[in-house]
Design a protein around this motif. Structure first.
Motif, PDB file in Angstrom:
ATOM      1  N   ALA A  67     -37.702  -0.499  45.651  1.00 55.48           N
ATOM      2  CA  ALA A  67     -37.185  -1.114  46.868  1.00 55.48           C
ATOM      3  C   ALA A  67     -37.193  -2.631  46.804  1.00 55.48           C
ATOM      4  O   ALA A  67     -36.291  -3.272  47.323  1.00 55.48           O
ATOM      5  CB  ALA A  67     -37.984  -0.636  48.076  1.00 55.48           C
ATOM      6  N   TRP A  68     -38.237  -3.192  46.189  1.00 58.64           N
ATOM      7  CA  TRP A  68     -38.372  -4.648  46.178  1.00 58.64           C
ATOM      8  C   TRP A  68     -38.630  -5.157  44.764  1.00 58.64           C
ATOM      9  O   TRP A  68     -39.290  -4.510  43.978  1.00 58.64           O
ATOM     10  CB  TRP A  68     -39.544  -5.102  47.066  1.00 58.64           C
ATOM     11  N   LYS A  69     -38.100  -6.336  44.488  1.00 58.73           N
ATOM     12  CA  LYS A  69     -38.404  -6.968  43.207  1.00 58.73           C
ATOM     13  C   LYS A  69     -38.063  -8.455  43.281  1.00 58.73           C
ATOM     14  O   LYS A  69     -37.322  -8.898  44.167  1.00 58.73           O
ATOM     15  CB  LYS A  69     -37.637  -6.311  42.066  1.00 58.73           C
ATOM     16  N   TYR A  70     -38.618  -9.210  42.339  1.00 58.11           N
ATOM     17  CA  TYR A  70     -38.287 -10.628  42.213  1.00 58.11           C
ATOM     18  C   TYR A  70     -37.147 -10.779  41.210  1.00 58.11           C
ATOM     19  O   TYR A  70     -37.128 -10.114  40.167  1.00 58.11           O
ATOM     20  CB  TYR A  70     -39.503 -11.429  41.740  1.00 58.11           C
ATOM     21  N   GLY A  71     -36.243 -11.660  41.543  1.00 61.89           N
ATOM     22  CA  GLY A  71     -35.108 -11.898  40.663  1.00 61.89           C
ATOM     23  C   GLY A  71     -34.136 -12.884  41.283  1.00 61.89           C
ATOM     24  O   GLY A  71     -34.491 -13.683  42.161  1.00 61.89           O
ATOM     25  N   TYR A  72     -32.897 -12.786  40.828  1.00 60.63           N
ATOM     26  CA  TYR A  72     -31.832 -13.669  41.315  1.00 60.63           C
ATOM     27  C   TYR A  72     -30.783 -12.814  42.030  1.00 60.63           C
ATOM     28  O   TYR A  72     -29.785 -12.398  41.419  1.00 60.63           O
ATOM     29  CB  TYR A  72     -31.200 -14.434  40.150  1.00 60.63           C
ATOM     30  N   PRO A  73     -30.996 -12.551  43.301  1.00 59.68           N
ATOM     31  CA  PRO A  73     -30.114 -11.611  44.021  1.00 59.68           C
ATOM     32  C   PRO A  73     -28.673 -12.088  44.148  1.00 59.68           C
ATOM     33  O   PRO A  73     -27.751 -11.268  44.213  1.00 59.68           O
ATOM     34  CB  PRO A  73     -30.775 -11.506  45.402  1.00 59.68           C
ATOM     35  N   PHE A  74     -28.454 -13.394  44.171  1.00 62.18           N
ATOM     36  CA  PHE A  74     -27.101 -13.900  44.408  1.00 62.18           C
ATOM     37  C   PHE A  74     -26.223 -13.826  43.162  1.00 62.18           C
ATOM     38  O   PHE A  74     -25.017 -14.048  43.252  1.00 62.18           O
ATOM     39  CB  PHE A  74     -27.175 -15.335  44.925  1.00 62.18           C
TER      40      PHE A  74
END
Length: 210
Positions: free
Chosen positions: A137-144
């Motif tokens: 459901a959640w993670k760190y990254g570059y969503p854009f």
């Protein structure tokens, strides 16, 4: 009409101003990059390794910062005729000008490109990936980077809805990388002015010797 000695005096004065200006922009660039390492003034993200690659690259610290600052010191020493530059000839002055200009231009260009890429990729933050990956459901990254049909820089509705942590991650990212982009662009402009000024100083020095 100005004589060669007058033009040379103006050239040295210009070098002093350019050295001070470049040194000031270098300190601002280093400061802006340093702030990017502490989102919302919180050191825990840095300690946990949750800082984006563009900020961690530190191009504002060593590129637009240290490299430009070193060049600014050289330019200032040339302008004030201090130390080993007190009796330097035109060829030696031009060689130093080329060295300092190249160093500052390279550092500013690296900072400019990195800042531009950072603005294009967007911030590193925690976001909801349930729409892309049902197993997490959640993670760190570059969503854009995954929003190919929408540009987050122009769509402000995405600024507070995509990144969940750090809070105001988009505003922090856009604000300080935009500052770095503008500072590095200004540095490039100052370097070009310095090169033209040095060339005029060399030309007048050679004319005076004839």
């Amino acid at each position: 009409m100005l004589s060669s000695p007058d033009v040379m005096a103006c050239s040295r004065t210009c070098s002093r101003i350019l050295g001070l200006s470049l040194g000031t922009t270098a300190l601002f660039a280093a400061g802006a990059n340093l702030v990017l390492l502490f989102p919302n003034w919180d050191v825990t993200y840095l300690l946990r390794g949750l800082i984006g690659r563009h900020a961690m690259l530190g191009s504002g610290l060593w590129g637009g910062g240290l490299m430009v600052l070193t060049a600014a010191i050289l330019i200032s020493l040339m302008g004030w005729r201090y130390g080993c530059f007190s009796k330097s000839g035109p060829c030696r002055s031009m060689l130093t000008a080329l060295l300092s200009s190249s160093l500052a231009f390279l550092g500013a260009l690296i900072c400019f490109i990195t800042s531009g890429v950072a603005l294009k990729d967007g911030p590193f933050c925690m976001f909801d990936v349930s729409s892309f990956n049902q197993t997490q459901a959640w993670k760190y990254g570059y969503p854009f980077q995954d929003l190919h049909n929408r540009n987050y820089l122009y769509d402000h509705s995405l600024w507070n809805s995509v990144c969940l942590e750090p809070s105001k991650a988009v505003i922090w990212h856009v604000a300080f990388f935009s500052i770095l982009l503008c500072i590095s662009l200004l540095q490039i402009l100052l370097v070009v002015i310095h090169f033209i000024n040095s060339f005029l100083g060399l030309f007048c020095s050679l004319c005076e010797k004839r």
